[in-house]
Design a protein around this motif. Structure first.
Motif, PDB file in Angstrom:
ATOM      1  N   THR A 139       0.848  -1.195   0.000  1.00 20.08           N
ATOM      2  CA  THR A 139       0.000   0.000   0.000  1.00 20.08           C
ATOM      3  C   THR A 139       0.887   1.249   0.000  1.00 20.08           C
ATOM      4  O   THR A 139       2.095   1.179   0.270  1.00 20.08           O
ATOM      5  CB  THR A 139      -0.906   0.060   1.238  1.00 20.08           C
ATOM      6  N   VAL A 140       0.285   2.399  -0.268  1.00 21.10           N
ATOM      7  CA  VAL A 140       1.023   3.656  -0.245  1.00 21.10           C
ATOM      8  C   VAL A 140       1.626   3.931   1.131  1.00 21.10           C
ATOM      9  O   VAL A 140       2.811   4.288   1.233  1.00 21.10           O
ATOM     10  CB  VAL A 140       0.124   4.820  -0.714  1.00 21.10           C
ATOM     11  N   PRO A 141       0.870   3.805   2.246  1.00 22.00           N
ATOM     12  CA  PRO A 141       1.489   4.043   3.558  1.00 22.00           C
ATOM     13  C   PRO A 141       2.671   3.114   3.850  1.00 22.00           C
ATOM     14  O   PRO A 141       3.673   3.548   4.432  1.00 22.00           O
ATOM     15  CB  PRO A 141       0.339   3.804   4.542  1.00 22.00           C
ATOM     16  N   LEU A 142       2.592   1.849   3.445  1.00 26.29           N
ATOM     17  CA  LEU A 142       3.700   0.922   3.667  1.00 26.29           C
ATOM     18  C   LEU A 142       4.906   1.297   2.812  1.00 26.29           C
ATOM     19  O   LEU A 142       6.062   1.174   3.251  1.00 26.29           O
ATOM     20  CB  LEU A 142       3.267  -0.505   3.361  1.00 26.29           C
ATOM     21  N   ALA A 143       4.652   1.779   1.585  1.00 26.90           N
ATOM     22  CA  ALA A 143       5.755   2.214   0.725  1.00 26.90           C
ATOM     23  C   ALA A 143       6.441   3.444   1.312  1.00 26.90           C
ATOM     24  O   ALA A 143       7.670   3.539   1.335  1.00 26.90           O
ATOM     25  CB  ALA A 143       5.237   2.502  -0.683  1.00 26.90           C
ATOM     26  N   ARG A 144       5.660   4.387   1.800  1.00 27.40           N
ATOM     27  CA  ARG A 144       6.251   5.567   2.435  1.00 27.40           C
ATOM     28  C   ARG A 144       7.080   5.168   3.659  1.00 27.40           C
ATOM     29  O   ARG A 144       8.150   5.739   3.910  1.00 27.40           O
ATOM     30  CB  ARG A 144       5.145   6.538   2.849  1.00 27.40           C
TER      31      ARG A 144
ATOM     32  N   ASP B  48      12.496   0.399  -5.921  1.00 25.73           N
ATOM     33  CA  ASP B  48      12.047   1.616  -5.237  1.00 25.73           C
ATOM     34  C   ASP B  48      10.973   2.348  -6.039  1.00 25.73           C
ATOM     35  O   ASP B  48      10.634   3.486  -5.752  1.00 25.73           O
ATOM     36  CB  ASP B  48      13.215   2.553  -4.929  1.00 25.73           C
ATOM     37  N   LEU B  49      10.436   1.664  -7.040  1.00 24.60           N
ATOM     38  CA  LEU B  49       9.308   2.185  -7.818  1.00 24.60           C
ATOM     39  C   LEU B  49       8.074   1.313  -7.651  1.00 24.60           C
ATOM     40  O   LEU B  49       6.976   1.816  -7.427  1.00 24.60           O
ATOM     41  CB  LEU B  49       9.691   2.278  -9.293  1.00 24.60           C
ATOM     42  N   LEU B  50       8.249  -0.013  -7.730  1.00 24.07           N
ATOM     43  CA  LEU B  50       7.105  -0.920  -7.616  1.00 24.07           C
ATOM     44  C   LEU B  50       7.535  -2.319  -7.174  1.00 24.07           C
ATOM     45  O   LEU B  50       7.269  -2.733  -6.045  1.00 24.07           O
ATOM     46  CB  LEU B  50       6.355  -0.998  -8.947  1.00 24.07           C
TER      47      LEU B  50
ATOM     48  N   SER C 271       3.527  -3.071 -15.843  1.00 24.84           N
ATOM     49  CA  SER C 271       3.473  -4.015 -14.728  1.00 24.84           C
ATOM     50  C   SER C 271       2.134  -3.969 -14.017  1.00 24.84           C
ATOM     51  O   SER C 271       1.507  -2.902 -13.884  1.00 24.84           O
ATOM     52  CB  SER C 271       4.583  -3.699 -13.718  1.00 24.84           C
ATOM     53  N   SER C 272       1.705  -5.113 -13.521  1.00 25.72           N
ATOM     54  CA  SER C 272       0.518  -5.178 -12.683  1.00 25.72           C
ATOM     55  C   SER C 272       0.831  -4.589 -11.314  1.00 25.72           C
ATOM     56  O   SER C 272       2.003  -4.464 -10.939  1.00 25.72           O
ATOM     57  CB  SER C 272       0.067  -6.629 -12.531  1.00 25.72           C
ATOM     58  N   PRO C 273      -0.187  -4.205 -10.532  1.00 22.41           N
ATOM     59  CA  PRO C 273       0.074  -3.639  -9.203  1.00 22.41           C
ATOM     60  C   PRO C 273       0.791  -4.627  -8.285  1.00 22.41           C
ATOM     61  O   PRO C 273       0.719  -5.840  -8.475  1.00 22.41           O
ATOM     62  CB  PRO C 273      -1.326  -3.315  -8.686  1.00 22.41           C
ATOM     63  N   PHE C 274       1.473  -4.080  -7.301  1.00 22.81           N
ATOM     64  CA  PHE C 274       2.082  -4.868  -6.233  1.00 22.81           C
ATOM     65  C   PHE C 274       1.161  -4.725  -5.029  1.00 22.81           C
ATOM     66  O   PHE C 274       1.202  -3.728  -4.323  1.00 22.81           O
ATOM     67  CB  PHE C 274       3.487  -4.361  -5.923  1.00 22.81           C
TER      68      PHE C 274
ATOM     69  N   PHE D  35       1.898   1.333 -10.424  1.00 20.95           N
ATOM     70  CA  PHE D  35       3.049   2.020 -11.009  1.00 20.95           C
ATOM     71  C   PHE D  35       2.921   3.521 -10.810  1.00 20.95           C
ATOM     72  O   PHE D  35       3.897   4.196 -10.450  1.00 20.95           O
ATOM     73  CB  PHE D  35       3.140   1.675 -12.501  1.00 20.95           C
ATOM     74  N   GLU D  36       1.727   4.073 -11.009  1.00 20.87           N
ATOM     75  CA  GLU D  36       1.512   5.510 -10.815  1.00 20.87           C
ATOM     76  C   GLU D  36       1.688   5.900  -9.356  1.00 20.87           C
ATOM     77  O   GLU D  36       2.207   6.988  -9.058  1.00 20.87           O
ATOM     78  CB  GLU D  36       0.112   5.904 -11.307  1.00 20.87           C
ATOM     79  N   ASP D  37       1.255   5.036  -8.424  1.00 17.85           N
ATOM     80  CA  ASP D  37       1.510   5.301  -7.003  1.00 17.85           C
ATOM     81  C   ASP D  37       3.014   5.405  -6.748  1.00 17.85           C
ATOM     82  O   ASP D  37       3.482   6.300  -6.039  1.00 17.85           O
ATOM     83  CB  ASP D  37       0.946   4.178  -6.124  1.00 17.85           C
ATOM     84  N   GLY D  38       3.756   4.469  -7.335  1.00 10.44           N
ATOM     85  CA  GLY D  38       5.197   4.460  -7.150  1.00 10.44           C
ATOM     86  C   GLY D  38       5.847   5.732  -7.654  1.00 10.44           C
ATOM     87  O   GLY D  38       6.741   6.288  -6.999  1.00 10.44           O
ATOM     88  N   LEU D  39       5.412   6.210  -8.815  1.00  8.63           N
ATOM     89  CA  LEU D  39       5.934   7.460  -9.357  1.00  8.63           C
ATOM     90  C   LEU D  39       5.625   8.632  -8.425  1.00  8.63           C
ATOM     91  O   LEU D  39       6.476   9.496  -8.183  1.00  8.63           O
ATOM     92  CB  LEU D  39       5.334   7.733 -10.731  1.00  8.63           C
ATOM     93  N   SER D  40       4.409   8.668  -7.914  1.00  9.69           N
ATOM     94  CA  SER D  40       4.000   9.765  -7.040  1.00  9.69           C
ATOM     95  C   SER D  40       4.821   9.785  -5.754  1.00  9.69           C
ATOM     96  O   SER D  40       5.285  10.844  -5.310  1.00  9.69           O
ATOM     97  CB  SER D  40       2.507   9.636  -6.714  1.00  9.69           C
TER      98      SER D  40
END
Length: 474
Positions: free
Chosen positions: A219-224, A253-255, A263-266, A271-276
């Motif tokens: 998820t975005v919070p886990l990536a942050r 560090d992107l996806l 690529s499919s989501p992780f 992928f767009e989340d990763g870019l953001s």
């Protein structure tokens, strides 16, 4: 009776004091994940920081598996993020940044951070002077009347392109939080690099690993969280307070592994989340491919390898690309117009290799991108460009047997992260091979008027393992 009154007064005074201290602590902000100085030129720099709620990250308490990677044992991906190792909760508040040279003060107004951007703030400073040292003071406060916290650092701007001055910079790649080799500092290489006093540092991707446990960043919070944990290691904080950064992204560090726009989501991470998240967490503004001049004798190119590439799995051909047409045109134009003595391409992935023959289809040294790779190696050799590459978990110096192109692989940030190549498998193109962690330092200088570029491989403790000195072609 008087004793009872005195005790009551002491009790109330103590309670009031502790309540005030608790309120003060709750009203305090911190710079627990440090700050970054990015994109330094002879005239400008970008500064990025983040306001934090706690003065220290959550301490490491999981035991780790054996190398390689040393991932945590029995890590629960579902526990609250703020309880995970390395967690640093963000805080609302204001930030003020000051740059001070010998005779100039540049400062911002107080600026609010936003939860929408993970409490980060990023500002570009322009109209700086070439080859000038600027001392940085960043202040933070939660509210107007709250106590102020500060953090300090410094950097030196690039010299003008007419100045022939010595330049030393470092570069590294592939750092997984759980592969740390110093339990209190984080990674040894950062303290080792800092002793060399580099003018800047190139980080060539995989700054964090979304797709390795501890946690898996679904998820975005886990990536942050992965960025918070990595940036809170003291060795990184100390290094980046004094060393400007040119950073690139790669797949982890992107996806996820071998990520492309197709690529499919992780998990829930796209992928767009990763870019953001990437743009939020790094000190970059503008295009992801850039070039920087450091005096008369050095120019570096920092390229992008994920945003514009074709699907890795389609058949090779003239239209299959890693860089994309726009970036290739920019690269050719800027390289051919450069009059720098030495030209260095900093690439997130290998161009010469050799890479593992099986299961790899992600970079220019693989047969899956043979058409573009063959063209690129010849073009770089014709333009007298040297390559520094990331992504491979071993150190090497290779010279392409067909074109004579030189490539220098830095190796991962720790020995426990090194793997993927048999150290006894020395190929004809190898001038140096070492399956261990470490970093690369590159020095450009003049000796009796002759420009020289010196590529030096170090181990994690800062011991020189190999060096190559190359004089400019006369």
């Amino acid at each position: 009776m008087e004793n009872k009154i005195l005790l009551l007064v002491l009790f109330l005074t103590s309670s009031l004091y502790h309540n005030l201290k608790a309120q003060e602590i709750d009203n305090q902000v911190y710079f627990t994940t440090g700050f970054k100085i990015g994109e330094v030129t002879d005239k400008s720099a970008v500064i990025l920081t983040r306001l934090c709620k706690t003065s220290k990250p959550v301490a490491v308490h999981h035991k780790r598996k054996e190398a390689p990677f040393k991932s945590p044992i029995d890590f629960d991906n579902t526990v609250p993020i703020n309880n995970m190792e390395g967690a640093v909760e963000g805080s609302f508040g204001q930030v003020k940044i000051r740059l001070l040279s010998k005779d100039t003060l540049i400062q911002t107004k107080w600026m609010y951070v936003s939860a929408y951007k993970d409490f980060t703030i990023k500002r570009k400073f322009e109209n700086l002077r070439p080859n000038t040292t600027y001392n940085i003071t960043i202040e933070g406060k939660k509210e107007e009347e709250s106590p102020t916290t500060h953090i300090k650092g410094k950097f030196t701007t690039a010299p003008s392109q007419k100045e022939a001055v010595p330049v030393l910079f470092t570069s590294s790649t592939c750092q997984y939080y759980w592969s740390y080799d110093n339990p209190t500092r984080g990674f040894k290489i950062y303290d080792s690099m800092l002793k060399l006093n580099p003018l800047f540092h190139c980080q060539t991707g995989d700054y964090v690993y979304y797709d390795k446990p501890g946690p898996m960043a679904y998820t975005v919070p886990l990536a942050r969280h992965k960025w918070h944990a990595m940036n809170s290691w003291p060795s990184l904080m100390d290094f980046y307070k004094a060393t400007p950064l040119y950073i690139q992204k790669d797949d982890h560090d992107l996806l996820k592994d071998d990520a492309t726009p197709y690529s499919s989501p992780f998990g829930e991470l796209t992928f767009e989340d990763g870019l953001s998240i990437w743009r939020e967490q790094v000190p970059i503004m503008g295009k992801p491919y850039r070039t920087f001049r450091w005096g008369k004798d050095l120019q570096i190119w920092v390229v992008e390898g994920r945003e514009f590439r074709s699907d890795n799995k389609i058949p090779d051909g003239k239209n299959k690309t890693i860089w994309g047409r726009e970036q290739i045109n920019w690269f050719k134009k800027t390289v051919q117009s450069s009059d720098a003595t030495f030209k260095v391409l900093v690439s997130p992935t290998p161009i010469v290799g050799p890479d593992r023959p099986k299961g790899k289809f992600d970079n220019h040294s693989n047969v899956s991108f043979e058409t573009e790779g063959t063209w690129l190696r010849q073009y770089l050799a014709d333009q007298n460009v040297f390559v520094i590459n990331g992504d491979r978990h071993w150190q090497y110096v290779s010279v392409d047997p067909k074109t004579g192109l030189w490539e220098f692989s830095q190796g991962p940030v720790s020995d426990t992260h090194a793997q993927g190549w048999n150290p006894d498998n020395v190929k004809p193109e190898h001038r140096f091979l070492r399956v261990k962690g470490g970093f690369l330092a590159t020095k450009v200088y003049r000796e009796d008027g002759v420009p020289i570029i010196n590529f030096m491989h170090y181990d994690v403790d800062g011991k020189l393992m190999h060096d190559e000195k190359i004089s400019a072609k006369q």
